[in-house]
Design an enzyme around this catalytic site. Sequence first.
Site, PDB file in Angstrom:
ATOM      1  N   THR A 129      -8.028  -6.048   1.466  1.00 20.40           N
ATOM      2  CA  THR A 129      -7.243  -5.176   2.350  1.00 20.40           C
ATOM      3  C   THR A 129      -5.967  -5.898   2.761  1.00 20.40           C
ATOM      4  OG1 THR A 129      -8.403  -6.027   4.306  1.00 20.40           O
ATOM      5  CG2 THR A 129      -9.250  -3.985   3.335  1.00 20.40           C
ATOM      6  N   ASN A 143      -3.526  -6.657   5.354  1.00 25.23           N
ATOM      7  CA  ASN A 143      -3.504  -6.561   6.823  1.00 25.23           C
ATOM      8  C   ASN A 143      -2.050  -6.420   7.275  1.00 25.23           C
ATOM      9  OD1 ASN A 143      -6.088  -7.506   6.108  1.00 25.23           O
ATOM     10  ND2 ASN A 143      -6.320  -8.585   8.045  1.00 25.23           N
ATOM     11  N   GLU A 173      -5.919  -2.529   8.449  1.00 23.17           N
ATOM     12  CA  GLU A 173      -6.067  -3.049   7.090  1.00 23.17           C
ATOM     13  C   GLU A 173      -6.003  -1.908   6.090  1.00 23.17           C
ATOM     14  OE1 GLU A 173      -9.605  -5.399   6.589  1.00 23.17           O
ATOM     15  OE2 GLU A 173      -9.686  -5.837   8.722  1.00 23.17           O
TER      16      GLU A 173
HETATM   17  P1  ADP Z   1      -6.973 -11.107   4.213  1.00 28.16           P
HETATM   18  O1  ADP Z   1      -8.100 -11.268   5.181  1.00 28.16           O
HETATM   19  O2  ADP Z   1      -6.054 -12.302   4.202  1.00 28.16           O
HETATM   20  O3  ADP Z   1      -6.266  -9.808   4.377  1.00 28.16           O
HETATM   21  P2  ADP Z   1      -8.251 -10.023   1.824  1.00 28.16           P
HETATM   22  O4  ADP Z   1      -9.408 -10.628   1.121  1.00 28.16           O
HETATM   23  O5  ADP Z   1      -8.432  -8.759   2.585  1.00 28.16           O
HETATM   24  O6  ADP Z   1      -7.639 -11.152   2.761  1.00 28.16           O
HETATM   25  O7  ADP Z   1      -7.142  -9.846   0.709  1.00 28.16           O
HETATM   26  C1  ADP Z   1      -5.957  -9.202   1.032  1.00 28.16           C
HETATM   27  C2  ADP Z   1      -4.826  -9.457   0.063  1.00 28.16           C
HETATM   28  O8  ADP Z   1      -5.221  -9.128  -1.280  1.00 28.16           O
HETATM   29  C3  ADP Z   1      -3.672  -8.527   0.374  1.00 28.16           C
HETATM   30  O9  ADP Z   1      -2.811  -9.055   1.375  1.00 28.16           O
HETATM   31  C4  ADP Z   1      -2.982  -8.438  -0.980  1.00 28.16           C
HETATM   32  O10 ADP Z   1      -2.057  -9.490  -1.106  1.00 28.16           O
HETATM   33  C5  ADP Z   1      -4.114  -8.632  -1.995  1.00 28.16           C
HETATM   34  N1  ADP Z   1      -4.567  -7.406  -2.700  1.00 28.16           N
HETATM   35  C6  ADP Z   1      -4.865  -7.373  -4.043  1.00 28.16           C
HETATM   36  N2  ADP Z   1      -5.264  -6.154  -4.416  1.00 28.16           N
HETATM   37  C7  ADP Z   1      -5.224  -5.359  -3.299  1.00 28.16           C
HETATM   38  C8  ADP Z   1      -5.523  -3.982  -3.062  1.00 28.16           C
HETATM   39  N3  ADP Z   1      -5.948  -3.164  -4.051  1.00 28.16           N
HETATM   40  N4  ADP Z   1      -5.369  -3.506  -1.802  1.00 28.16           N
HETATM   41  C9  ADP Z   1      -4.947  -4.313  -0.812  1.00 28.16           C
HETATM   42  N5  ADP Z   1      -4.652  -5.625  -0.973  1.00 28.16           N
HETATM   43  C10 ADP Z   1      -4.786  -6.164  -2.210  1.00 28.16           C
HETATM   44  N1  RBF Z   2     -15.783  -3.119   9.041  1.00 27.24           N
HETATM   45  C1  RBF Z   2     -16.752  -2.840   9.943  1.00 27.24           C
HETATM   46  O1  RBF Z   2     -17.216  -3.719  10.642  1.00 27.24           O
HETATM   47  N2  RBF Z   2     -17.209  -1.553  10.102  1.00 27.24           N
HETATM   48  C2  RBF Z   2     -16.744  -0.516   9.356  1.00 27.24           C
HETATM   49  O2  RBF Z   2     -17.186   0.623   9.550  1.00 27.24           O
HETATM   50  C3  RBF Z   2     -15.739  -0.793   8.373  1.00 27.24           C
HETATM   51  N3  RBF Z   2     -15.245   0.200   7.592  1.00 27.24           N
HETATM   52  C4  RBF Z   2     -14.291  -0.094   6.660  1.00 27.24           C
HETATM   53  C5  RBF Z   2     -13.800   0.924   5.841  1.00 27.24           C
HETATM   54  C6  RBF Z   2     -12.837   0.662   4.878  1.00 27.24           C
HETATM   55  C7  RBF Z   2     -12.340   1.765   3.997  1.00 27.24           C
HETATM   56  C8  RBF Z   2     -12.347  -0.666   4.712  1.00 27.24           C
HETATM   57  C9  RBF Z   2     -11.314  -0.979   3.686  1.00 27.24           C
HETATM   58  C10 RBF Z   2     -12.827  -1.676   5.527  1.00 27.24           C
HETATM   59  C11 RBF Z   2     -13.794  -1.410   6.501  1.00 27.24           C
HETATM   60  N4  RBF Z   2     -14.302  -2.414   7.332  1.00 27.24           N
HETATM   61  C12 RBF Z   2     -15.266  -2.135   8.257  1.00 27.24           C
HETATM   62  C13 RBF Z   2     -13.563  -3.664   7.454  1.00 27.24           C
HETATM   63  C14 RBF Z   2     -14.093  -4.854   6.739  1.00 27.24           C
HETATM   64  O3  RBF Z   2     -15.023  -5.481   7.585  1.00 27.24           O
HETATM   65  C15 RBF Z   2     -12.867  -5.753   6.545  1.00 27.24           C
HETATM   66  O4  RBF Z   2     -11.987  -5.139   5.641  1.00 27.24           O
HETATM   67  C16 RBF Z   2     -13.236  -7.117   6.090  1.00 27.24           C
HETATM   68  O5  RBF Z   2     -13.832  -7.821   7.135  1.00 27.24           O
HETATM   69  C17 RBF Z   2     -12.036  -7.910   5.610  1.00 27.24           C
HETATM   70  O6  RBF Z   2     -11.057  -8.037   6.589  1.00 27.24           O
HETATM   71 MG    MG Z   3      -7.500  -8.029   4.558  1.00 24.95          MG
END
Ligand code: ADP
Ligand code: RBF
Ligand code: MG
Length: 189
Positions: A41, A43, A124
């Site tokens: 995701t 952020n 996110e």
């Molecule tokens: P963080 O906790 O640092 O956000 P994530 O594991 O959620 O770490 O990874 C997020 C990063 O992954 C984003 O900032 C982006 O650079 C990259 N990324 C790669 N593919 C995707 C995608 N399909 N959607 C969102 N972010 C993506």
């Molecule tokens: N985290 C939760 O604790 N509860 C949720 O219901 C939840 N729903 C999510 C739904 C979507 C579509 C996405 C992308 C993430 C969701 N998460 C939820 C967040 C998830 O915990 C988080 O993306 C990871 O911790 C990485 O930051």
């Molecule tokens: Mg993220």
Amino acid sequence: MRPSDIPIPKSPQNPYPIVTDKYCDIVCGFGRGSSELGIPTANVAIEDLSCDINKLEYGVYFGFAHLSPIKNKKDEIIKRNDGRDVIYNYGNKLNPNNNDLDILPVVLSIGKNPFYGNEFKTVEIHILHRFYSDFYGATIKFNILGYIRPELDYTSVEALINDINIDIEIAKKSLQTPEYSIYKRQLED
Ligand code: ADP
Ligand code: RBF
Ligand code: MG
């Protein structure tokens, strides 16, 4: 339908569509999305968001997003909150030939991730697209077209992943319809 699901209307209903008033910075979180869930995701820096987004209730939403790199920035090493390093490439590896710079469908999670017990709210965005590199430090403009469900706690990571995959299917289905896909236009430059 899951017990918490609200039927998705045929077209966006008030207060949607909500659109960001600018391109917002993508920052790093704890890095769990990819490593623990397999669902990365992007952020968004909360301070870049207008109050109509910041006052939405915690939960899961869907819409479209448009990425934009910061071309004059070189790679930089930034420290995550837990001290680990992350490379910010400012989106300069994004590839137009892979449609990375198109207006793409997204699911959004707004809240404190009760499963992980975060202290602060995060916004996110999981983009429904396959990227070949990450894009920390790039900017993102997005809209929110509908609400899927409240934020929930889970007893296992598998249950959380399963629900996110259902959210993704719901978002894809709605965003493909003409009533929703016309809102891609809001993000054209
Ligand atoms: P963080 O906790 O640092 O956000 P994530 O594991 O959620 O770490 O990874 C997020 C990063 O992954 C984003 O900032 C982006 O650079 C990259 N990324 C790669 N593919 C995707 C995608 N399909 N959607 C969102 N972010 C993506
Ligand atoms: N985290 C939760 O604790 N509860 C949720 O219901 C939840 N729903 C999510 C739904 C979507 C579509 C996405 C992308 C993430 C969701 N998460 C939820 C967040 C998830 O915990 C988080 O993306 C990871 O911790 C990485 O930051
Ligand atoms: Mg993220």
